[in-house]
Design an enzyme around this catalytic site. Structure first.
Site, PDB file in Angstrom:
ATOM      1  N   LYS A   1       8.775  77.239  -7.732  1.00 54.50           N
ATOM      2  CA  LYS A   1       8.442  76.852  -9.101  1.00 54.50           C
ATOM      3  C   LYS A   1       8.334  78.065 -10.024  1.00 54.50           C
ATOM      4  CE  LYS A   1       7.205  72.975  -9.699  1.00 54.50           C
ATOM      5  NZ  LYS A   1       7.724  71.615  -9.884  1.00 54.50           N
TER       6      LYS A   1
ATOM      7  N   ASP B   1      14.205  68.913 -14.595  1.00 54.25           N
ATOM      8  CA  ASP B   1      13.006  68.085 -14.762  1.00 54.25           C
ATOM      9  C   ASP B   1      13.387  66.772 -15.428  1.00 54.25           C
ATOM     10  OD1 ASP B   1      10.383  67.474 -14.522  1.00 54.25           O
ATOM     11  OD2 ASP B   1       9.695  68.643 -16.232  1.00 54.25           O
TER      12      ASP B   1
ATOM     13  N   CYS C   1     -24.146  55.571  -8.557  1.00 54.21           N
ATOM     14  CA  CYS C   1     -25.173  54.759  -7.879  1.00 54.21           C
ATOM     15  C   CYS C   1     -26.472  55.525  -7.618  1.00 54.21           C
ATOM     16  CB  CYS C   1     -24.630  54.206  -6.560  1.00 54.21           C
ATOM     17  SG  CYS C   1     -24.320  55.475  -5.301  1.00 54.21           S
TER      18      CYS C   1
ATOM     19  N   CYS D   1     -20.418  60.870  -1.809  1.00 54.62           N
ATOM     20  CA  CYS D   1     -21.485  59.876  -1.914  1.00 54.62           C
ATOM     21  C   CYS D   1     -21.418  59.039  -0.637  1.00 54.62           C
ATOM     22  CB  CYS D   1     -21.277  58.990  -3.143  1.00 54.62           C
ATOM     23  SG  CYS D   1     -22.392  57.569  -3.159  1.00 54.62           S
TER      24      CYS D   1
ATOM     25  N   LYS E   1      16.129  73.399 -10.513  1.00 59.66           N
ATOM     26  CA  LYS E   1      15.392  72.139 -10.384  1.00 59.66           C
ATOM     27  C   LYS E   1      15.236  71.543 -11.785  1.00 59.66           C
ATOM     28  CE  LYS E   1      11.217  70.190  -8.306  1.00 59.66           C
ATOM     29  NZ  LYS E   1      10.759  69.439  -9.494  1.00 59.66           N
TER      30      LYS E   1
ATOM     31  N   TYR F   1      22.983  66.226  -7.006  1.00 61.93           N
ATOM     32  CA  TYR F   1      22.785  67.379  -6.129  1.00 61.93           C
ATOM     33  C   TYR F   1      22.764  67.071  -4.636  1.00 61.93           C
ATOM     34  CZ  TYR F   1      18.008  65.571  -6.765  1.00 61.93           C
ATOM     35  OH  TYR F   1      16.907  64.757  -6.836  1.00 61.93           O
TER      36      TYR F   1
ATOM     37  N   CYS G   1     -25.136  60.917  -6.938  1.00 61.34           N
ATOM     38  CA  CYS G   1     -23.930  60.196  -7.348  1.00 61.34           C
ATOM     39  C   CYS G   1     -24.077  59.708  -8.791  1.00 61.34           C
ATOM     40  CB  CYS G   1     -23.675  59.014  -6.425  1.00 61.34           C
ATOM     41  SG  CYS G   1     -22.266  57.998  -6.932  1.00 61.34           S
TER      42      CYS G   1
ATOM     43  N   CYS H   1     -21.702  51.647  -3.608  1.00 63.80           N
ATOM     44  CA  CYS H   1     -21.296  52.433  -4.777  1.00 63.80           C
ATOM     45  C   CYS H   1     -20.087  51.756  -5.431  1.00 63.80           C
ATOM     46  CB  CYS H   1     -20.938  53.848  -4.334  1.00 63.80           C
ATOM     47  SG  CYS H   1     -20.553  54.963  -5.701  1.00 63.80           S
TER      48      CYS H   1
ATOM     49  N   GLU I   1      19.748  76.014  -6.223  1.00 59.97           N
ATOM     50  CA  GLU I   1      20.103  75.166  -7.361  1.00 59.97           C
ATOM     51  C   GLU I   1      18.914  75.105  -8.311  1.00 59.97           C
ATOM     52  OE1 GLU I   1      21.595  71.314  -5.829  1.00 59.97           O
ATOM     53  OE2 GLU I   1      21.550  72.324  -3.888  1.00 59.97           O
TER      54      GLU I   1
END
Length: 664
Positions: free
Chosen positions: A309, A115, A406, A421, A113, A222, A403, A427, A111
C-alpha cells in the site's frame, strides 16, 4: 447487401470502433460518425427483431430496469489480499514463499492496485454471459445488465480465447469523468459525489441501466480463472487478456528481485498522481502460475500475492469526545468523535482508537488536535497528537471501568488487547449483536429481517436471543413501527426458510468467538453433528486442521454454558440443520484420519484443489510444506524439487495420484 448482412457489418464495425476508442485509446472516426452508425443499427434491429444478438453494440445504451439483483455464487472464490506497508513486510513475505517453494528463483509481476469496485466477468464461447460483484468473496450480485453498458467490457471476444473462464478486475470511474459528473450535479443544484470509488460501486446497483450507460465507467482487468487456459504465468495472462479484447493496463512489470519490486513501488507512489484513475498501492504476485498453485491460500488470502500500500493521506482535526462501543462478543472499542474533516475523498467524523494501550501509547485526550489517516485507505485511524496545540487544561484520558451500556465492571484477560463486558446474557448490544450476526448474509441470511428490525424486536420484548426468532408470529410483528402486513409475512416466512440453511452456516451463526466462516466449515466437516462438537475436548479440537488452542478453548467455553446449550436445544426442536446433509456425508469418511498430506505439482485426472478436498473429506489434513509431521507427499508433474529433497531427507513417503486414489 441483404438486411442481415448490413446488420452484421455494422455490428462488426462498431465493435472495432468501440475497442479502438475505449481500450486502445486510438479512435479512427469522430463521435458523430460513431453515433450515426449506432442509430442506423438500432433502427435496423428494431425493424428486424429476428436478427437479435445478445452481444450487439446497441446494448451499450442500456434501458433495462432491474428491481432486484440476484445473488450468484462464484465458481471460484474472490479472495482479499494481505496488505504490506514496508520493505520488511515484503521481505518477510518472500521468506514465507521460499519456505514453501524451497530454493527456487521466483519472479514477481507488479501491477497497480486500482481503487474501484471488484467485478467477476464470465465468458462462454467468447461472449459475456454474466457479471457478478465481489460481494463477500463467496457470492455477489448479478449486475450483468449494468456492466454491459460499460464500453471497455467486450461483449464478444477476439483471438484464441478459452472456451469458458472468469476474468476479474475493477470497475473504475476516471477522474475526468467524475469531475464532469459532479459539475453537472452542482449545476442542477444537487450534492456532488464524494469520491470516484464509491460512485463507481454505487453505479453497479442502479436499477435503470440507461443511467449506468451515461456514466463514464471503465473496467480494468487483471486475473483469469478457469480450466485449460494454456497460460503459465501471470504476465502472460495479462498479455492474453489484452489480445482477447480486454482493457489491461500496460503498466505491469516483471521483476526478478524484491529490490526491483520496491523500485516499482517507489516510482509509482509519485507518478500515480499523473494517472487518470485512483490507485492505492501495488499488487505483487508470484509470476509462475504453477508456483501460485503450490503456494495456495490461507483462510482469507492467496499466499502468492501481496498488496503493497502507498502511504496513506493524512490530515489533522480536533478530537471532540471519546466514546465506547460494545460489540456482540462484549469487546469494548473506544471511538474518537472528530471535528468533521475531508480525507481521501470522504468526510471523516469518527476513528477507532482500538484499545486502552493505544490511547496510553499515543497519550490521546479529548480536545487534542490529532493526525488522522485511513488505514489501508479504508478505516480512519489516529496516528498521533499535535502536542503544540494541546489545551492548557488538558487531562489524561481515564479508560472506563464499567460497561457504558449495562454498568457491569469490565474485565481484561491476560494477553487480550481489549477490555470486555462479561455480562453476555444481560448487556443489550451483545444480545442484539449476536442476533444480528445470526441473521447475517453469511450465516442464516434471513430475508425480510435487518439490524434495525432486530433492535425493534428486542426493544419491544419480542426476542431475547436468536432462538426466539422461530417463535415469532405475523400478528406479533405487524404492530411494530414501519411493519405492514406483507413485511411481517415476509419476515416470518424468511425465518421459516432459514431452517434449510446448512450446518456449517448455522454453526457460524451461533457466534462462537473466533469461529469464522472457514473455521465453522472445518469443524462441521470434522465433527459432522453438533452433538459430537459439543462434547469435544480442547485436545480433540486442536487436532482438527487449522484449529488452534484459542479457538478450541472458545468452543469448549461456549458449550459449557447452560444458556447456550438450552438455545441449541431449542433451535434443534425448531428444525434447524445441526448435522451434515446426507449428500455431504456420502463423501465423508475417516479413512485418512490422523494423516497429514502435502500436495505438490500438476495432476492428470484431478485438480490440486479437488485433491485437497478429497483428503479433507476423508478425514486427512492438508499442509503447505513438508515437515517431520507429514505422512505423505502426493507428487504430480513439475513438482518443486525442494519439496522432494526435503521429503526424501525426512523419510516422508512420496506417492503418485494413482497411489493416493488407492488409499481412498
Amino acid at each position: 447487401m441483404s438486411t442481415q448482412q448490413k446488420i452484421t457489418t455494422l455490428r462488426e464495425e462498431l465493435r472495432q470502433h468501440n475497442y479502438n476508442y475505449y481500450v486502445l485509446n486510438q479512435p479512427v472516426i469522430s463521435d458523430y460518425e460513431f453515433d450515426m452508425k449506432l442509430k442506423e443499427l438500432q433502427a435496423l434491429e428494431e425493424q428486424h427483431p429476428e436478427f437479435h444478438d445478445p452481444t450487439s453494440p446497441t446494448l451499450r445504451v442500456g434501458g433495462m430496469v432491474t428491481k432486484n439483483f440476484e445473488t450468484v455464487t462464484h465458481d471460484e472464490r474472490m479472495y482479499s489480499l494481505d496488505n504490506s506497508y514496508s520493505k520488511e513486510d515484503l521481505m518477510d513475505w518472500e521468506k514465507r514463499i521460499q519456505r514453501i517453494l524451497g530454493d527456487v528463483e521466483v519472479q514477481f509481476t507488479c501491477e497497480l492496485k486500482y481503487d474501484g469496485a471488484s467485478i467477476s466477468l464470465t465468458y462462454e464461447e467468447g461472449q459475456l454471459v454474466r457479471a457478478v460483484t465481489r460481494g463477500d468473496g463467496f457470492q455477489g450480485d448479478d449486475v450483468t445488465t449494468n456492466v454491459k453498458t460499460i464500453r471497455s467490457v467486450p461483449l464478444q471476444l477476439q483471438g484464441d480465447y478459452a472456451p469458458k473462464f472468469d476474468i476479474r478486475g475493477e470497475i473504475v470511474l476516471p477522474f475526468e469523468g467524475f469531475a464532469k459528473m459532479n459539475a453537472e450535479r452542482v449545476e442542477n443544484g444537487e450534492e456532488p459525489y464524494m469520491n470516484p470509488r464509491n460512485t463507481a460501486a454505487g453505479s453497479l446497483k442502479l436499477q435503470d441501466s440507461a443511467l449506468v450507460a451515461q456514466r463514464p465507467l471503465e473496467c480494468l482487468l487483471y486475473s483469469i480463472v478457469g480450466k485449460d487456459l494454456n497460460i503459465t504465468t501471470q504476465f502472460e495472462m495479462l498479455e492474453k487478456a489484452r489480445e482477447w479484447g480486454f482493457k489491461v493496463p500496460a503498466i505491469a512489470k516483471l521483476c526478478n528481485t524484491t529490490d526491483e519490486v520496491l523500485q516499482f513501488v517507489e516510482y509509482w507512489e509519485i507518478q500515480r498522481h499523473e494517472l487518470p484513475y485512483e490507485t492505492d498501492g501495488v499488487v505483487v504476485k508470484v509470476n509462475s502460475l504453477r508456483y501460485q498453485d503450490e503456494l495456495g491460500y490461507t483462510a482469507k488470502s492467496p499466499r502468492w500475492a501481496l498488496a503493497y500500500k502507498f502511504k496513506a493521506e493524512q490530515v489533522s482535526t480536533v478530537l471532540n469526545e471519546i466514546t465506547y462501543q460494545v460489540g456482540r462478543t462484549g469487546a469494548i472499542t473506544p471511538v474518537a468523535n472528530l471535528q468533521p474533516v475531508l480525507l481521501a475523498g470522504t468526510t471523516v467524523k469518527r476513528a477507532s482508537l482500538h484499545n486502552a494501550d493505544q490511547i496510553a501509547k499515543l497519550d490521546v485526550r479529548e480536545g487534542d488536535t490529532v493526525f488522522v489517516e485511513k488505514g489501508g485507505e479504508i478505516i480512519p485511524k489516529i496516528m498521533g497528537v499535535d502536542f503544540t496545540k494541546r489545551p492548557g487544561n488538558s487531562q489524561p484520558t481515564q479508560y472506563i471501568t464499567k460497561c457504558p451500556e449495562c454498568g457491569t465492571t469490565l474485565e481484561r484477560k491476560e494477553g487480550e488487547a481489549q477490555h470486555f463486558c462479561p455480562n453476555d446474557t444481560g448487556c443489550p448490544p451483545q444480545i442484539t449483536g449476536r442476533i444480528q450476526h445470526f441473521i447475517s448474509r453469511k450465516a442464516m441470511d434471513i430475508e425480510g429481517l435487518g439490524s434495525e428490525t432486530v433492535e425493534l424486536l428486542f426493544k419491544e420484548g419480542l426476542i431475547a436471543n436468536y432462538a426466539d426468532l422461530y417463535t415469532l408470529t405475523k400478528e406479533q410483528v405487524m404492530p411494530l413501527e414501519r411493519m405492514a402486513e406483507k413485511s411481517a409475512e415476509n419476515l416470518v416466512n424468511g425465518v421459516t426458510a432459514s431452517k434449510q440453511i446448512p450446518f456449517e452456516r448455522v454453526l457460524f451463526g451461533l457466534g462462537i468467538r473466533y469461529v469464522g466462516e472457514t473455521v465453522a466449515k472445518k469443524l462441521a466437516r470434522a465433527y459432522k453433528h453438533i452433538d459430537a462438537l459439543m462434547t469435544a475436548s480442547e485436545e480433540e479440537l486442536v487436532a482438527v486442521d487449522e484449529i488452534g488452542e484459542r479457538i478450541a478453548q472458545s468452543v469448549v467455553e461456549f458449550f459449557a454454558q447452560d444458556e447456550n446449550l438450552q438455545i441449541v436445544d431449542r433451535l434443534k426442536s425448531y428444525g434447524l440443520q445441526f448435522s451434515l446433509s446426507e449428500a455431504q456425508l456420502e463423501n465423508q469418511t475417516d479413512t485418512l484420519k490422523g494423516q497429514t498430506f502435502v500436495v505438490s505439482g500438476v495432476f492428470e485426472t484431478i485438480s490440486r484443489n479437488e485433491l485437497k478436498k478429497l483428503i479433507e473429506d476423508n478425514g486427512g489434513k492438508v499442509a503447505s510444506s513438508v515437515s517431520s509431521k507429514t505422512s505423505y507427499l502426493v507428487a504430480g508433474a513439475n513438482m518443486g524439487p525442494s519439496k522432494r529433497t526435503k521429503a526424501e531427507g525426512l523419510g516422508v513417503p512420496i506417492i503418485s495420484e494413482t497411489e493416493f486414489f488407492g488409499m481412498v
